[in-house]
Design a protein around this motif. Sequence first.
Motif, short mmCIF file in Angstrom:
data_model
loop_
_atom_site.label_atom_id
_atom_site.label_comp_id
_atom_site.label_asym_id
_atom_site.label_seq_id
_atom_site.Cartn_x
_atom_site.Cartn_y
_atom_site.Cartn_z
N TYR A 1 0.83 -1.21 0.00
CA TYR A 1 0.00 0.00 0.00
C TYR A 1 0.86 1.25 0.00
O TYR A 1 1.93 1.30 0.63
CB TYR A 1 -0.91 0.00 1.23
N VAL A 2 0.42 2.28 -0.72
CA VAL A 2 1.10 3.57 -0.69
C VAL A 2 0.08 4.69 -0.52
O VAL A 2 -1.00 4.66 -1.13
CB VAL A 2 1.95 3.82 -1.97
N LEU A 3 0.40 5.63 0.33
CA LEU A 3 -0.38 6.86 0.46
C LEU A 3 0.49 7.99 -0.07
O LEU A 3 1.58 8.24 0.46
CB LEU A 3 -0.74 7.13 1.92
N LEU A 4 0.03 8.64 -1.13
CA LEU A 4 0.73 9.79 -1.66
C LEU A 4 0.05 11.05 -1.16
O LEU A 4 -1.17 11.20 -1.25
CB LEU A 4 0.73 9.79 -3.19
N GLU A 5 0.85 11.95 -0.61
CA GLU A 5 0.35 13.26 -0.17
C GLU A 5 0.97 14.32 -1.08
O GLU A 5 2.19 14.44 -1.15
CB GLU A 5 0.72 13.53 1.28
N LEU A 6 0.12 15.07 -1.77
CA LEU A 6 0.57 16.14 -2.65
C LEU A 6 0.18 17.46 -2.00
O LEU A 6 -1.02 17.76 -1.87
CB LEU A 6 -0.05 16.00 -4.04
N THR B 1 5.56 9.89 0.12
CA THR B 1 5.04 8.54 -0.07
C THR B 1 5.17 7.78 1.25
O THR B 1 6.26 7.67 1.80
CB THR B 1 5.82 7.79 -1.17
N MET B 2 4.05 7.30 1.74
CA MET B 2 4.03 6.46 2.94
C MET B 2 3.71 5.04 2.51
O MET B 2 2.69 4.79 1.87
CB MET B 2 2.98 6.95 3.95
#
Length: 266
Positions: free
Chosen positions: A153-158, A206-207
Amino acid sequence: MKGKVLYLSSIGLLAMIGLLGLPVFSPAQGLKAQGYLLTEYVVKPYMTKEFETTTIEEKAMFADINFPYGYDAFSTEDFHYYFFTPIGKDFASLDRFNAELTEAEARLPENYETLEKRMAGAYEYYREMVVYLRPDLSYAPAESNIKPEESNYVLLELTYILPEKEKEFESYSRDWAALCQKIGFRIGYVAYRGVFGTDNPFYVSTMIARTQADTFVEEERIMKTLSPEEQAELGVAYEKAFSYFRKYETKNGRSRPDLSYTPKAK
């Protein structure tokens, strides 16, 4: 990367040089401060299979000529695909990257042009940008709850910052990483600052976790261990972050090793 040469303008290069002089004070000791070519594709939902098929075929072509620059791929729920290619941290490394791409295009098979046309038919548009990995704004936990091979899983924060608020935001980001270390958060993240080709001031992080559910479980675990005072400190930190944002987006997705490319070791 994706076989398209990116030539930086003089403004972009000056911005890159400015970042080279930044100090790197970081708990994320395993990270290397350097520039990345970040390519984003917005794919037509009904053409995802074609896009992924052509991407895998393209990867095989670059592997056949042993192209020396690899990339990590991610895809998100809204049909965005992201490719991170490390390109170095100075003038010489940027020149080498562009030279290698130019040489690679001459060595690729004749059907590469046809492959690119097939790929182009599968996406709405793409954009290329240069971002700079910032270890001092990143966080690597002392105790991780996942192994590298389990990262899915990846969480992208922009994050788009208000003008002239970069220094304050970066100071906050370092404080946030220190807070994560203090409370023992077990999921790390990697932060990048936009240099060229982005709506600056811009930051992306990216988490990586095993699953999205794991992030919820970890957050719940942390909240149970925090005192009321520490929970209040966490709430204040969240509120402070949003005071710097002019635009903020999050994207849920997954790592795509099938679309990523690792060159052979020399």
